[in-house]
Scaffold this motif. Sequence first.
Motif, PDB file in Angstrom:
ATOM      1  N   HIS A 286      39.338  52.389  30.329  1.00  0.00           N
ATOM      2  CA  HIS A 286      40.620  52.795  29.758  1.00  0.00           C
ATOM      3  C   HIS A 286      41.509  51.570  29.613  1.00  0.00           C
ATOM      4  CE1 HIS A 286      39.281  56.494  32.057  1.00  0.00           C
ATOM      5  NE2 HIS A 286      39.323  56.912  30.820  1.00  0.00           N
ATOM      6  N   ASP A 287      42.058  51.378  28.434  1.00  0.00           N
ATOM      7  CA  ASP A 287      42.884  50.196  28.188  1.00  0.00           C
ATOM      8  C   ASP A 287      44.136  50.170  29.055  1.00  0.00           C
ATOM      9  OD1 ASP A 287      41.085  49.360  26.287  1.00  0.00           O
ATOM     10  OD2 ASP A 287      42.170  50.279  24.615  1.00  0.00           O
ATOM     11  N   ASP A 288      44.635  51.345  29.445  1.00  0.00           N
ATOM     12  CA  ASP A 288      45.873  51.379  30.217  1.00  0.00           C
ATOM     13  C   ASP A 288      45.649  51.218  31.714  1.00  0.00           C
ATOM     14  OD1 ASP A 288      44.651  53.759  30.775  1.00  0.00           O
ATOM     15  OD2 ASP A 288      46.274  55.038  30.047  1.00  0.00           O
ATOM     16  N   LEU A 289      44.396  50.989  32.132  1.00  0.00           N
ATOM     17  CA  LEU A 289      44.081  50.805  33.555  1.00  0.00           C
ATOM     18  C   LEU A 289      44.709  51.908  34.407  1.00  0.00           C
ATOM     19  CD1 LEU A 289      44.375  46.949  34.210  1.00  0.00           C
ATOM     20  CD2 LEU A 289      42.332  48.350  34.434  1.00  0.00           C
ATOM     21  N   ARG A 290      44.505  53.144  33.967  1.00  0.00           N
ATOM     22  CA  ARG A 290      45.153  54.267  34.639  1.00  0.00           C
ATOM     23  C   ARG A 290      44.668  54.461  36.074  1.00  0.00           C
ATOM     24  NH1 ARG A 290      42.737  58.503  30.412  1.00  0.00           N
ATOM     25  NH2 ARG A 290      43.617  56.842  29.114  1.00  0.00           N
ATOM     26  N   GLU A 291      43.525  53.869  36.411  1.00  0.00           N
ATOM     27  CA  GLU A 291      43.001  54.011  37.768  1.00  0.00           C
ATOM     28  C   GLU A 291      43.697  53.103  38.775  1.00  0.00           C
ATOM     29  OE1 GLU A 291      39.481  54.145  34.814  1.00  0.00           O
ATOM     30  OE2 GLU A 291      41.285  52.965  35.164  1.00  0.00           O
ATOM     31  N   SER A 292      44.374  52.067  38.275  1.00  0.00           N
ATOM     32  CA  SER A 292      44.888  51.017  39.167  1.00  0.00           C
ATOM     33  C   SER A 292      46.302  51.321  39.638  1.00  0.00           C
ATOM     34  CB  SER A 292      44.862  49.668  38.454  1.00  0.00           C
ATOM     35  OG  SER A 292      45.263  48.635  39.319  1.00  0.00           O
ATOM     36  N   LEU A 293      46.491  51.272  40.950  1.00  0.00           N
ATOM     37  CA  LEU A 293      47.816  51.449  41.531  1.00  0.00           C
ATOM     38  C   LEU A 293      48.573  50.132  41.634  1.00  0.00           C
ATOM     39  CD1 LEU A 293      46.872  53.882  44.446  1.00  0.00           C
ATOM     40  CD2 LEU A 293      48.239  54.454  42.431  1.00  0.00           C
ATOM     41  N   TRP A 294      47.857  49.001  41.523  1.00  0.00           N
ATOM     42  CA  TRP A 294      48.484  47.697  41.703  1.00  0.00           C
ATOM     43  C   TRP A 294      48.080  46.762  40.576  1.00  0.00           C
ATOM     44  CZ3 TRP A 294      46.101  50.400  45.663  1.00  0.00           C
ATOM     45  CH2 TRP A 294      46.963  50.911  46.647  1.00  0.00           C
ATOM     46  N   ALA A 295      49.041  45.989  40.107  1.00  0.00           N
ATOM     47  CA  ALA A 295      48.790  45.034  39.033  1.00  0.00           C
ATOM     48  C   ALA A 295      48.150  43.773  39.588  1.00  0.00           C
ATOM     49  CB  ALA A 295      50.102  44.698  38.321  1.00  0.00           C
ATOM     50  N   ARG A 296      47.562  42.980  38.714  1.00  0.00           N
ATOM     51  CA  ARG A 296      46.970  41.719  39.125  1.00  0.00           C
ATOM     52  C   ARG A 296      48.052  40.803  39.694  1.00  0.00           C
ATOM     53  NH1 ARG A 296      44.510  38.776  34.525  1.00  0.00           N
ATOM     54  NH2 ARG A 296      43.633  37.433  36.148  1.00  0.00           N
ATOM     55  N   GLY A 297      47.696  40.124  40.778  1.00  0.00           N
ATOM     56  CA  GLY A 297      48.631  39.209  41.408  1.00  0.00           C
ATOM     57  C   GLY A 297      49.583  39.866  42.385  1.00  0.00           C
ATOM     58  N   THR A 298      49.410  41.170  42.642  1.00  0.00           N
ATOM     59  CA  THR A 298      50.285  41.881  43.581  1.00  0.00           C
ATOM     60  C   THR A 298      49.469  42.351  44.783  1.00  0.00           C
ATOM     61  OG1 THR A 298      49.938  44.024  42.498  1.00  0.00           O
ATOM     62  CG2 THR A 298      51.748  42.646  41.693  1.00  0.00           C
ATOM     63  N   PRO A 299      50.129  42.616  45.917  1.00  0.00           N
ATOM     64  CA  PRO A 299      49.398  43.062  47.114  1.00  0.00           C
ATOM     65  C   PRO A 299      48.791  44.451  46.915  1.00  0.00           C
ATOM     66  CG  PRO A 299      51.604  42.268  47.666  1.00  0.00           C
ATOM     67  CD  PRO A 299      51.562  42.405  46.184  1.00  0.00           C
ATOM     68  N   VAL A 300      47.625  44.659  47.530  1.00  0.00           N
ATOM     69  CA  VAL A 300      46.937  45.945  47.521  1.00  0.00           C
ATOM     70  C   VAL A 300      47.013  46.520  48.933  1.00  0.00           C
ATOM     71  CG1 VAL A 300      44.723  47.106  47.192  1.00  0.00           C
ATOM     72  CG2 VAL A 300      45.386  45.225  45.676  1.00  0.00           C
ATOM     73  N   TYR A 301      47.571  47.714  49.049  1.00  0.00           N
ATOM     74  CA  TYR A 301      47.729  48.360  50.347  1.00  0.00           C
ATOM     75  C   TYR A 301      46.605  49.372  50.566  1.00  0.00           C
ATOM     76  CZ  TYR A 301      52.341  46.301  51.015  1.00  0.00           C
ATOM     77  OH  TYR A 301      53.368  45.413  51.205  1.00  0.00           O
ATOM     78  N   VAL A 302      46.040  49.361  51.764  1.00  0.00           N
ATOM     79  CA  VAL A 302      44.943  50.262  52.112  1.00  0.00           C
ATOM     80  C   VAL A 302      45.193  50.828  53.507  1.00  0.00           C
ATOM     81  CG1 VAL A 302      43.259  49.021  50.692  1.00  0.00           C
ATOM     82  CG2 VAL A 302      43.586  48.359  53.075  1.00  0.00           C
ATOM     83  N   PRO A 303      44.639  52.013  53.825  1.00  0.00           N
ATOM     84  CA  PRO A 303      44.751  52.531  55.184  1.00  0.00           C
ATOM     85  C   PRO A 303      44.030  51.608  56.163  1.00  0.00           C
ATOM     86  CG  PRO A 303      44.086  54.264  53.653  1.00  0.00           C
ATOM     87  CD  PRO A 303      43.984  52.971  52.912  1.00  0.00           C
ATOM     88  N   PRO A 304      44.527  51.467  57.378  1.00  0.00           N
ATOM     89  CA  PRO A 304      43.849  50.598  58.352  1.00  0.00           C
ATOM     90  C   PRO A 304      42.405  51.003  58.592  1.00  0.00           C
ATOM     91  CG  PRO A 304      46.041  51.212  59.127  1.00  0.00           C
ATOM     92  CD  PRO A 304      45.776  52.042  57.908  1.00  0.00           C
ATOM     93  N   ALA A 305      42.130  52.304  58.565  1.00  0.00           N
ATOM     94  CA  ALA A 305      40.754  52.794  58.706  1.00  0.00           C
ATOM     95  C   ALA A 305      40.309  53.336  57.362  1.00  0.00           C
ATOM     96  CB  ALA A 305      40.683  53.877  59.781  1.00  0.00           C
TER      97      ALA A 305
END
Length: 648
Positions: A286-305
């Motif tokens: 998809h051209d709009d990268l609808r799956e991505s919550l974070w843009a390139r060059g920005t931090p990605v947050y994930v659950p500790p587990a």
Amino acid sequence: MTVSVWTGAAERLWGYSADQALHSPAKGLLVSGAPEIPRIFAGSPWSGRVRIRRCDGHESAADLRVTPLDTDGGAGWLVWGPNTFGRPGLDPAAVDALFHHSPISLVIWDRELRCVWFNDSVHNQDIYSSEPELGGYVTDVVRARHPEFLERAMARVLHNGVPLLGYELWPTEARAPDRYYRVALIRLDGPDGRPRGVCSVAVQATTGQEVGGLRLLNEAKSRIGTDLDPLVTSQRLAETAVPNLADYVTIDLVEAVPLDKEPLRRLKSTDTSIPGFYRAGAASIHDDLRESLWARGTPVYVPPASPFTTVLKNRRSYFEPVLDTSPGTWLDNDPDRAQVIRQTGMHSLIIVPLQARGATLGIAVFVRSQNPVPFSRADLALAEELAARAALIIDNALRYTRERTAALAIQRALIPHHLSGGSTVEVATRYLPADTHAGVGGDWFDVIQLSDVRVALVVGDVVGHGINAAVTMGHLRATTRALSKLELPPAELLHLMDELAVDISRDRFDDGTSTPSAATCLYCVYDAKSQRCTMSSAGHPPPAIIFPDGSVDFAEVPPGAPIGVGLGSFESTEVKLPDSSVIGLYSDGLIETEHDVDRGLQRLRTALAGPISSLDDLCTSVIDTLAPDGPMDDDITLLLARTHPAAD
């Protein structure tokens, strides 16, 4: 026994339409009393010539093959022949081999995805139940991992008519760990063009037969590694894998990219997640990268587990061919990601660590959503190989970027930003660091006020690139400034610089870990009272002089040996500079943009000729003329100084 299926080929052979033939007694199609009839439906496959009765009442001979649809024919029979199941003249033995002795399984499914026919090879393939039944639904007949995805794929083929090739089925209980099956799904249309069902064709394969994977790796080799920017390299890796391997791919690194970003350890966590990565690359169908919550060059947050942190910690891949989104999983602590998964239909997940030289750089995440086929073990092996190759290139890019960033920081800290020649000379400068894989160079320049009427002009260039060149440049600039306070003649000053540089190199590089750096240097002292400029060169290009009448010439300065080689033989030259003359000092990066020094000097002469509105404008004009695309292989330095009359 009645007729339940009637094809166009059968209609051509017997002359009966489907309406006439269906549900009529099958034996009525044969000449009664024929001696072959008792053997035809005896419970085992039969082939031979038999007399048939056509619609017009005439009798004729036909070569037919009769195959029971189960072990004893209780479920029915398939009757076919060269004129009904192929073209006339087709060798019946070849067709018989296809149905009874082929390693390829053929199964025909009706529009409700129920099995209506299969050949003998299904008994030899462990993706089917041990006793497949006619009329059985696809998920009951197929004994493979996640048959519901095959069900969806069949429904799609039945709907749009587009064949699906290369579908992978992995047996629930494989006879060999690397065995799987390549399946093709083809829609079967009737004479009226309406779909009648789906034919599945399956052939056994192993993970060593991944020709498509080799093509993908070759493509990756040609696309990745041509740039030493970690963001560019990561993005090309993601784009290479979409859509050939996955529908959505991200490359997330543990190091801040770009490097001027805040380190992850300094970022604040949320109630449910931690800053685990920086997004370096992302690609999607998809051209709009609808799956991505974070843009390139920005931090990605994930659950500790979560699988992401587990892969980073254990340095092993995570493989979830069917993504479990039910309550009680790690997604409970990641509601935003869970919502995106539901909205985009993500159903299959691979996470691979990016490892190089014993360090884990980050992770590569592969996801399927629109492609209904779940990831296979072969896909996992391909993703790991792709990540392993890319990780080395990303590591090289990160190392290069770190060194270049450090070298630029050193240069910016050491190169003067506010130079002044007092009332003696007016100055303007330009410095452009190199844009090369070897790193920035070691150019430096300086204007040093010696007295009210005397000023020193300096331009130097350390041989080499990177941090070592930048550090050496700092040493030499500091040395030049210190020695200039002694007001030595230029040749003597260069001689002392050479001796000190040799001593410094001996102290720094005696351990053999690095190579000593030499440097070229041009040191000039202008005396406004006498209007004379004394200059000496340590292997540096000669200065350009713009006289008040607009003519341009290059001073003839004897080129001595570079500083740091220990030869220490330098001579001075004295040139008269009338008031309003301009002297130009520069590094070789300015005149070697075309790798021809003589041509470069001529182009510099032309660029300096003509009216001068201001020195700053002249600097801009010269750079734009000689290096319109900026520096490539070497730094570019330009120092212009215009003489003024001595104050009374």
